[in-house]
Design an enzyme around this catalytic site. Structure first.
Site, mmCIF file in Angstrom:
data_model
loop_
_atom_site.group_PDB
_atom_site.id
_atom_site.type_symbol
_atom_site.label_atom_id
_atom_site.label_comp_id
_atom_site.label_asym_id
_atom_site.label_seq_id
_atom_site.Cartn_x
_atom_site.Cartn_y
_atom_site.Cartn_z
ATOM 1 N N GLU A 1 14.260 -30.220 -19.591
ATOM 2 C CA GLU A 1 13.357 -31.206 -18.997
ATOM 3 C C GLU A 1 13.100 -30.914 -17.518
ATOM 4 O O GLU A 1 12.020 -31.170 -17.006
ATOM 5 C CB GLU A 1 13.950 -32.599 -19.205
ATOM 6 C CG GLU A 1 12.996 -33.738 -19.140
ATOM 7 C CD GLU A 1 11.896 -33.750 -20.207
ATOM 8 O OE1 GLU A 1 11.571 -32.710 -20.788
ATOM 9 O OE2 GLU A 1 11.332 -34.832 -20.442
ATOM 10 N N GLU B 1 4.045 -28.756 -24.643
ATOM 11 C CA GLU B 1 3.197 -28.164 -23.601
ATOM 12 C C GLU B 1 3.244 -26.640 -23.571
ATOM 13 O O GLU B 1 2.229 -25.979 -23.357
ATOM 14 C CB GLU B 1 3.590 -28.699 -22.213
ATOM 15 C CG GLU B 1 3.122 -30.094 -21.920
ATOM 16 C CD GLU B 1 3.948 -31.187 -22.591
ATOM 17 O OE1 GLU B 1 4.971 -30.860 -23.234
ATOM 18 O OE2 GLU B 1 3.574 -32.368 -22.491
ATOM 19 N N THR C 1 -5.305 -34.945 -24.172
ATOM 20 C CA THR C 1 -3.966 -34.569 -23.707
ATOM 21 C C THR C 1 -2.930 -34.682 -24.817
ATOM 22 O O THR C 1 -1.880 -34.073 -24.761
ATOM 23 C CB THR C 1 -3.547 -35.418 -22.487
ATOM 24 O OG1 THR C 1 -2.412 -34.820 -21.888
ATOM 25 C CG2 THR C 1 -3.262 -36.859 -22.871
ATOM 26 N N ASP D 1 0.072 -34.776 -14.044
ATOM 27 C CA ASP D 1 -0.465 -33.738 -14.937
ATOM 28 C C ASP D 1 -1.833 -34.008 -15.561
ATOM 29 O O ASP D 1 -2.828 -33.343 -15.283
ATOM 30 C CB ASP D 1 0.570 -33.403 -16.033
ATOM 31 C CG ASP D 1 1.213 -34.642 -16.672
ATOM 32 O OD1 ASP D 1 0.718 -35.746 -16.437
ATOM 33 O OD2 ASP D 1 2.190 -34.478 -17.414
ATOM 34 N N GLU E 1 0.251 -44.536 -22.796
ATOM 35 C CA GLU E 1 0.704 -43.981 -24.082
ATOM 36 C C GLU E 1 -0.144 -44.524 -25.238
ATOM 37 O O GLU E 1 -0.478 -43.793 -26.167
ATOM 38 C CB GLU E 1 2.182 -44.308 -24.348
ATOM 39 C CG GLU E 1 3.158 -43.722 -23.341
ATOM 40 C CD GLU E 1 3.290 -42.204 -23.393
ATOM 41 O OE1 GLU E 1 2.642 -41.562 -24.228
ATOM 42 O OE2 GLU E 1 4.038 -41.657 -22.553
#
Ligand code: DMJ
Length: 933
Positions: free
Chosen positions: A388, A406, A492, A294, A147
């Site tokens: 989710e 996304e 990302t 991902d 993160e």
């Protein structure tokens, strides 16, 4: 997830070496060329309307960013319900989610380049000054390496990239002297100790001040990390190396990627979700394109685009083939097991995979991108947001939605690829839903439950970094942006890195020698792109023709089987395998099939039946595999039924000024009093009862008469409180937890039980709020005096007028996770209950207030088992479909009526608990492996 190349730029020096580069360059052309095209089918959107929507995005951004700056900064994030900053350590821990917070003004850094994209150059200049003045990267706090890399390092690099672009233009940022880059470098060095493992895979966490392993560091004992966590560094690290000339960052990120590549499962070419950073063994062997993996895939393709290194594209394409072979079941993307890729690992999909259509656009594979996007859009239309997780038959699996970007990202890229105005309409819906359901007076609040519309006191930084960028870019024309977005690639986290980095300092990363800037000789590069019409037929209705057959895929869906039907099942003459939902314990033919599959049936003394599978006792390996699938289906079915028997949470919505229904709090129901799911709602002003605990006759009946009484939890039974406020004339009651700081973010909701006596005399509705949610109402009273609330099963339409329109009835597909998710070959699993509803086991739920007598009786656990063959609607794979969305609600009500001891467990799962559940899933598959099917 974010997507590459706003931006891939056909003009970027993509080396033309063989078919690999053709693919990426093809995708690049989609992004570049299709912006001004529209196809027939959907009505084109006028320039005015696009501008109007773009302005709306700007206004929404101002609302989110402005409230963060006003009420939260310099804290990492805004808490939009309580209108304050989230400071780590000062709020109840949310587990892993908090590892993004490093006391470094996360949201400000994550927002930097969004400001420039949205043409807020002055605000950008001001924000950069604040970062330089206020942000400390040396805090004694343990943060996630992943993160911190994507949000903070990426944010600083994105900010730097646009700062130098602006400086070069000559108007803004003239004072700027690479200060953000220096901070990025400082942060980069702070992250490097995480790579001190034999594998080169980074530790998942690091202490910003003390690094790893030192006693003060409080981290460094972890053994596992997720694939995406180790494989999503190359863009930021390579950019840092190439901007600064310090080669070490790119080298470390490359080494981690090389290791992951080596560890791929060689027969399937898939990677698992988590890996041991010391041994390199896969810890979780399930594999999908969503959570945990991902952005590993995303970064392979984008690393090729940014760095021009063919090996990344080769790796990506190898994985992509495997994904399309095993995971893609258009329009679905379903996780499989890396060693047995024909076996699905689960029956639900997570929201993070919504980035994948965007990545497919970049790859140039438009058809499946359109299909998956369309499926996702239909799920969104049903629930307003993408939950989710949702099942293969499109029911809610985990109901929260933290405003993830996304889907907006994929919508943007599909619009760029197709020019189809349909995608503009999709974007418009996203904007409307955000304003209607997530907007609160102090920002935008994550959805705690998309079914009830309740909120969480949370606005993640990625909402500003990504959502507004993609939405703004979707409606923007070239002239609306002050620079050429095609010159950049999106990380990302949607941070922008300039494509010119591909030719800068390229050699340093490979030779590990010079720190000089080295311009590559680009004579090897072909600057032209192939005609994309080869891949994207010259048909204006192309995208629409792909969407059309999927138009009702969500509404008309037949429930899908748990495991994909094996090829063998199609062999001619073979009977389709026995499905769990069809199984009847009294059918001799079924018992025979069970035996063949190695499944034995054990009748327990209490009347229930256990199923146990020993694969080695199966007649053949195919039967053993059928048996496994059957067991897994049975567990799903059993777990689904448990969910259906449980009551969903309720909603307390503040409807008076200035909330107008925009704040929705998650509430626990009561097992007595008015059932809000049947009687829709109760609306009224609130008043505190006296005594506040409501345990004796009220001394202020005139104050609560005709109102909804607030009562504090504790000291007597819930039912007693209800009777006392009812006698005083209250029309409803809200019990507020007396445990200070408790919140439905961190504690499982529960039902308020009766007192063991007949509670039919209680006619008013009663709801329970944890202390944090309760204090939002108490604060509102202090501030506004008159506070009106709506008690209901689902938030109603909001807005100034708070129309009393009814929303479609809520589903009852609870997100509660069964404790019986795992399947073990040799382990007995309680599956079938012959006595159905007569069998229920009582459990007292964990009472956070020991002195409290409220919950002393009648709380049951979700351990009631039931007979799937009796309660499940018979559904054949090729027969008529049953709309399951409406079914569970009725079923639950019936069961609830017949069994007042129904309760439900955790309603909201934070990410760490989601991961824990996934761990359970995967343990099952490890067992399968051991059995060597
Ligand atoms: C973002 O922080 C990034 O996109 C990341 O890769 C995963 N998802 C979140 C937003 O959902």
């Amino acid at each position: 997830m974010s997507e590459a190349g706003g931006g891939l730029g056909c003009g970027s020096p993509v080396p033309q070496r063989g078919p690999w580069s053709l693919v990426a360059a093809t995708a690049a052309l989609y992004l570049v060329s299709a912006t001004s095209v529209w196809t027939a089918g959907a009505t084109p959107m006028s320039r005015e309307e696009k501008q109007k929507l773009g302005n709306q995005v700007l206004e929404m951004f101002d609302h989110a960013y402005g409230n963060y700056m006003e009420h939260a900064y310099p804290a990492d994030e805004l808490m939009p319900l309580t209108c304050r900053g989230r400071v780590r350590g000062q709020e109840p821990s949310r587990g892993d989610v908090d590892d993004a917070l490093g006391k470094f003004s996360l949201t400000l850094i994550d927002s930097l380049d969004t400001l420039v994209v949205l043409n807020k150059t002055k605000e950008f200049e001001d924000a950069v000054r604040k970062v330089l003045r206020d942000v400390n990267l040396d805090n004694d706090v343990v943060v996630s390496v992943f993160e911190t890399n994507i949000r903070v390092l990426g944010g600083l690099l994105g900010g730097h990239s646009l700062a130098i672009m602006l400086k070069e233009k000559g108007e803004y940022m003239q004072w700027y002297n690479d200060e953000l880059l220096q901070m990025a470098k400082q942060l980069g060095y702070k992250l490097l100790p995480a790579f001190n493992t034999t594998s080169g895979l980074p530790y998942p966490r690091i202490n910003l001040k003390f690094g790893i392993r030192k006693p003060e560091a409080r981290t460094g004992t972890e053994t596992d990390t997720c694939t995406a966590c180790a494989g999503t560094l190359i863009l930021e690290f390579a950019a840092l190396s190439r901007f600064t000339g310090a080669t070490i960052f790119e080298e470390y990120a490359r080494k981690a990627l090389d290791f992951l590549w080596e560890k791929r499962q060689r027969s399937s070419n898939l990677v698992g979700v988590t890996i041991n950073i010391h041994t390199g063994d896969w810890v979780r062997k399930d594999s999908g394109v969503g959570a945990g993996i991902d952005s590993y895939y995303e970064y392979l393709l984008k690393a090729y685009v940014l760095l021009g290194d063919d090996s990344f594209l080769e790796r990506f394409n190898t994985h992509y083939d495997a994904i399309m072979r095993y995971i893609s079941q258009p329009p679905l993307l379903l996780d499989v097991h890396i060693h047995k890729p024909m076996l699905n690992a689960r029956t639900w999909m997570d929201a993070l995979l919504a980035f994948f259509p965007g990545l497919q656009v970049l790859k140039g594979d438009i058809r499946p991108a359109i299909e998956t996007h369309e499926m996702l859009y239909q799920v969104i239309k049903k629930h307003n947001f993408l939950p989710e997780a949702f099942t293969t038959d499109f029911r809610v699996h985990w109901a929260q939605h933290p405003l993830r970007p996304e889907f907006a990202e994929s919508t943007y890229f599909l619009y760029k690829a197709t020019g189809d105005p349909y995608y503009l309409e999709v974007g418009k819906t996203l904007i409307e839903n955000l304003n209607k359901y997530a907007r609160v007076p102090c920002g935008f609040a994550a959805m705690k439950d998309v079914r009830t519309g309740s909120h969480e006191d949370r606005m993640d930084s990625f909402f500003l970094a990504e959502m507004f960028k993609y939405l703004y870019l979707l409606f923007a024309d070239k002239e609306d942006i002050i620079f050429d977005i095609e010159d950049y690639i999106f990380t990302t986290e949607a941070h922008l890195l300039p494509l010119w980095l591909s030719t800068t300092n390229q050699r340093i990363s490979k030779k590990n020698s010079t720190s000089e800037y080295t311009e590559l000789d680009d004579s090897n590069f072909d600057w032209t792109c192939p005609n994309t019409q080869i891949l994207f037929p010259n048909d204006p209705l192309y995208a629409q023709s792909i969407r059309e057959p999927l138009k009702n895929v969500v509404d008309k869906s037949c429930p899908r089987g748990v495991i994909r039907v094996r090829e063998e099942s199609f062999r001619s003459g073979a009977k389709p395998p026995l499905r769990a939902r069809d199984f009847m314990a009294t059918n001799p033919e079924h018992l025979e099939i069970l035996k063949k599959m190695g499944v034995s049936l054990i009748h327990l003394k209490d009347g229930r039946v256990q199923l146990v599978q020993h694969a080695i006792q199966a007649a053949s390996s195919i039967d053993a595999e059928d048996g496994l699938r059957f067991m897994q289906e049975m567990i799903e079915l059993s777990s689904q039924q448990q969910k259906e028997q449980q009551l969903p949470p309720r909603a307390v919505q503040i409807v008076s000024h200035p909330f107008f229904g925009r704040v929705v709090l998650t509430a626990g129901p009561a097992q007595f009093g008015l059932d809000l799911s049947k009687h829709k709602e109760t609306r009224g002003f609130v008043a505190s009862s006296k005594p506040y605990n409501g345990c004796s006759e009220l001394t202020n009946p005139e104050a609560v008469m005709g109102k909804i009484a607030l009562i504090q939890r504790g000291q007597c039974m819930f039912a007693e409180k209800a009777r006392n406020i009812q006698n005083a004339g209250a029309i409803g009651g809200i019990v507020i937890d007396d445990n200070e700081g408790s919140s439905s973010d961190t504690a499982p909701l529960f039902q308020m039980a009766g007192d063991g006596k007949d509670t039919d005399d209680i006619k008013i509705p009663m709801l329970f709020l944890f202390s944090k949610e309760g204090s939002i109402i108490l604060d509102a009273i202090r501030e506004y005096e008159e506070v009106e609330v709506l008690l209901s099963d689902k938030a109603k339409d909001r807005g100034p007028e708070m129309e009393n329109e009814e929303q479609p009835s809520s589903e009852n597909d609870s997100q509660n996770q069964s404790a019986e998710q795992t399947i073990s070959i040799s382990q007995a699993v309680d599956l079938v209950d012959q006595k159905s509803s007569e069998e229920s086991s009582l459990n007292s739920h964990s009472d956070s207030s020991p002195a409290d007598t409220d919950n002393a009786a009648g709380i049951s656990s979700a351990e009631q088992t039931s007979n799937p063959t009796e309660s499940q609607e018979p559904t054949s794979l090729d027969g008529e479909c049953t709309d399951l969305d409406n079914q569970p609600q009725e079923q639950s009500e019936t069961e609830e009526d017949s069994n007042p001891n129904v309760s439900w467990g955790k309603k909201v799962q934070p990410m760490d608990s989601i991961l824990a559940d996934w761990n359970e899933d995967i343990e099952a598959f490890e067992m399968m492996e051991k059995d060597e099917l």
